[in-house]
Design an enzyme around this catalytic site. Structure first.
Site, PDB file in Angstrom:
ATOM      1  N   CYS A 141       1.831  11.777  -3.928  1.00 38.92           N
ATOM      2  CA  CYS A 141       1.880  10.360  -4.294  1.00 38.92           C
ATOM      3  C   CYS A 141       2.665  10.131  -5.579  1.00 38.92           C
ATOM      4  O   CYS A 141       3.570   9.302  -5.631  1.00 38.92           O
ATOM      5  CB  CYS A 141       0.464   9.811  -4.436  1.00 38.92           C
ATOM      6  SG  CYS A 141       0.406   8.094  -4.983  1.00 38.92           S
ATOM      7  N   ARG A 188       3.208  12.765   8.660  1.00 35.38           N
ATOM      8  CA  ARG A 188       2.824  13.948   7.906  1.00 35.38           C
ATOM      9  C   ARG A 188       1.690  14.688   8.621  1.00 35.38           C
ATOM     10  O   ARG A 188       0.947  14.099   9.405  1.00 35.38           O
ATOM     11  CB  ARG A 188       2.395  13.573   6.487  1.00 35.38           C
ATOM     12  CG  ARG A 188       3.499  12.895   5.686  1.00 35.38           C
ATOM     13  CD  ARG A 188       3.051  12.562   4.277  1.00 35.38           C
ATOM     14  NE  ARG A 188       2.877  13.746   3.462  1.00 35.38           N
ATOM     15  CZ  ARG A 188       3.857  14.329   2.759  1.00 35.38           C
ATOM     16  NH1 ARG A 188       5.080  13.824   2.778  1.00 35.38           N
ATOM     17  NH2 ARG A 188       3.615  15.414   2.053  1.00 35.38           N
ATOM     18  N   HIS A 234      -5.182 -23.583 -10.579  1.00 34.07           N
ATOM     19  CA  HIS A 234      -4.064 -24.269  -9.921  1.00 34.07           C
ATOM     20  C   HIS A 234      -2.896 -24.387 -10.907  1.00 34.07           C
ATOM     21  O   HIS A 234      -3.100 -24.728 -12.072  1.00 34.07           O
ATOM     22  CB  HIS A 234      -4.482 -25.671  -9.472  1.00 34.07           C
ATOM     23  CG  HIS A 234      -3.354 -26.461  -8.886  1.00 34.07           C
ATOM     24  ND1 HIS A 234      -2.903 -26.267  -7.603  1.00 34.07           N
ATOM     25  CD2 HIS A 234      -2.581 -27.446  -9.431  1.00 34.07           C
ATOM     26  CE1 HIS A 234      -1.900 -27.097  -7.377  1.00 34.07           C
ATOM     27  NE2 HIS A 234      -1.684 -27.826  -8.452  1.00 34.07           N
ATOM     28  N   GLY A 254      10.151   4.744  11.986  1.00 34.09           N
ATOM     29  CA  GLY A 254      10.016   3.316  11.707  1.00 34.09           C
ATOM     30  C   GLY A 254       8.638   2.953  11.213  1.00 34.09           C
ATOM     31  O   GLY A 254       8.190   1.824  11.404  1.00 34.09           O
ATOM     32  N   ILE A 276       6.564   4.387   5.456  1.00 43.29           N
ATOM     33  CA  ILE A 276       7.425   5.039   4.469  1.00 43.29           C
ATOM     34  C   ILE A 276       8.893   4.800   4.793  1.00 43.29           C
ATOM     35  O   ILE A 276       9.698   4.484   3.905  1.00 43.29           O
ATOM     36  CB  ILE A 276       7.120   6.546   4.401  1.00 43.29           C
ATOM     37  CG1 ILE A 276       5.682   6.779   3.935  1.00 43.29           C
ATOM     38  CG2 ILE A 276       8.086   7.251   3.457  1.00 43.29           C
ATOM     39  CD1 ILE A 276       5.241   8.235   4.000  1.00 43.29           C
ATOM     40  N   GLY A 286      -0.350  15.623  -9.924  1.00 42.33           N
ATOM     41  CA  GLY A 286      -0.155  14.285  -9.366  1.00 42.33           C
ATOM     42  C   GLY A 286       0.092  14.288  -7.880  1.00 42.33           C
ATOM     43  O   GLY A 286      -0.055  13.264  -7.212  1.00 42.33           O
TER      44      GLY A 286
END
Length: 457
Positions: free
Chosen positions: A53, A270, A441, A187, A190, A50
């Site tokens: 992520c 990263r 709607h 900032g 993430i 995995g």
């Protein structure tokens, strides 16, 4: 085991049509695609299936953001006549839920691998020669190799940073105890998502950004909304900060004093994991990514690179699509590379922020006759009824043919809303078709149609 037998076992070579190094969203999706196209496939993963992520990124952060969303919903409900007492937060239980979500998704990948007869090797891939690797003493080779080794947290050279037992985005979700004071250096997307995740849980959160503003890659109006929401939650934000030093218990700023912490998170971007590719002899770009062509093939024949290794968006859905396109190139079904202008870029805060395509400034720079229209969520009946009226829909269009060039949506469920616009662009449609479509709607999506009407009229 006798040495002669051990040596003989190591000389056994497992051969595959497609060998994939890395089982993140790029690697495992590529493996499934290759197997469905009739290839004999193997995947090698050093850590957990995995990738970033699933294990320490997209999924864990969204689990924590959901916890905070529940708490914020309780506060919102109290404003409108529904009172509930919060007896406490069992962080250990929240962590267990996060782990259960991750485990369930890991199990799903393993089950798919088994169903598609994909061999899975857990261990480090050590380069041997050509397209052959050694994993746990076993030699494995592929006619075609896809490198999907991902990225690692970048730690800037801050004075004293090594004196602090800091967390990165790879280790943050190992926390078993809720911090009292969390300082986040960074900032970007993430960092801001984790600030939103932690503050409603009762954590004292401080965000320190050395750039002039947080979220510099986001739309200016969206950035302003998120900054104001963070401040309303009680998050302290220092922008354009000069970090004098980091100690074991505090970040010392040049002009804003000392920011104490019991946990420090460094979330400053990263870097691609290119070590294996370099050992194989693959060329890099000037920015340190693996050089690939339009079909994701490196400078080494039959060796491909996808995801965070390439000079594209570091996003799970981009890695997955690149993996599929690399496999199709291997199978002689080559397609155009991933269109960067069709990629959704999401910030899962509250409200969410999502965009795609060109900004107004970028569209003008490219010579388009640009028309931009925008309406707030407060213009929409469903948003008002749900008390989710914070945000807006902005559409960037080419004036003559009403071709959609880009969009920004800020609001609850914004990422889901944007997808219909990306589909419109993918189908080479125009905003006239949005206007001519019957929308249910009341729905938030009606707001997209209302903005489109202002362009088409």
């Amino acid at each position: 085991m006798p040495f002669s037998l051990m040596r003989k076992e190591r000389d056994i070579l497992a051969k595959y049509d497609v060998l994939i190094i890395g089982a993140g969203p790029g690697g495992y999706v590529a493996a499934e695609e290759a197997a469905r196209l009739g290839k004999k496939v193997a995947v090698i993963e050093k850590k957990s299936i995995g990738g970033t992520c699933l294990n320490v990124g997209c999924i864990p952060s969204k689990a924590y953001l959901q916890h905070s969303h529940w708490l914020l919903s309780m506060k919102e409900a109290a404003k409108h006549g529904i009172s509930a007492n919060l007896e406490g937060i069992d962080f250990e239980k929240l962590v267990r839920r996060k782990n259960q979500v991750v485990s369930a998704l890991q199990g799903g990948i393993h089950a798919t691998f088994k169903a598609l007869k994909i061999d899975y090797y857990e261990g480090e891939a050590i380069f041997d020669k050509d397209k052959t690797f050694i994993v746990n003493g076993e030699k494995i080779s592929g006619k075609d190799v896809i490198l999907a080794t991902g990225s690692y947290p970048f730690i800037p050279p801050i004075n004293g940073i090594d004196s602090a037992a800091y967390l990165t985005t790879d280790t943050f979700f190992d926390l078993k105890v809720l911090p009292e004071k969390l300082v986040i250096i960074g900032g970007g997307v993430i960092a801001i998502e984790l600030a939103f995740a932690m503050k409603p849980l009762g954590v004292d959160v401080t965000v320190i950004e050395v750039a002039p503003q947080i979220l510099l890659t986001e739309d200016e109006a969206a950035r302003s909304i998120i900054r104001n929401k963070l401040k309303a939650l009680g998050v302290r934000i220092f922008e354009g900060a000069l970090i004098k030093e980091v100690t074991s218990q505090a970040v010392v700023l040049e002009s804003a004093g000392t920011q104490e912490f019991d946990q420090l998170l460094v979330a400053t971007g990263r870097k691609p994991k290119t070590k294996l590719a370099e050992e194989m002899g693959a060329a890099l770009t000037e920015r340190g990514f693996i050089k690939v062509d339009d079909y994701y093939e490196t400078t080494l024949p039959h060796v491909y690179a996808i995801g965070d290794l390439t000079e594209s968006y570091m996003l799970a859905h981009v890695a997955s699509m690149e993996g599929i396109k690399a496999v199709k190139a291997i199978c002689r079904r080559a397609e155009e590379p991933v269109d960067a202008l069709g990629v959704p870029r999401s910030l899962y805060t509250s409200p969410e922020v999502v965009s795609f395509g060109l900004s107004e400034e970028e569209a003008k720079e490219q010579g388009y006759d640009v028309q931009v229209e925008q309406l707030p969520f407060s213009f929409n009946g469903r948003a008002l009824a749900a008390a989710e009226s914070e945000g807006f829909v902005k559409l960037i269009s080419e004036r003559r043919y009403h071709q959609l060039l880009g969009a920004v949506i800020v609001g609850e469920h914004a990422t889901d809303l944007l997808q219909q616009l990306i589909l419109l662009r993918q189908a080479e449609g125009t905003l006239d078709q949005v206007v001519d479509t019957v929308f249910a709607h009341p729905t938030i999506s009606e707001l997209i149609q209302e903005v489109a009407k202002r362009i088409v009229q």
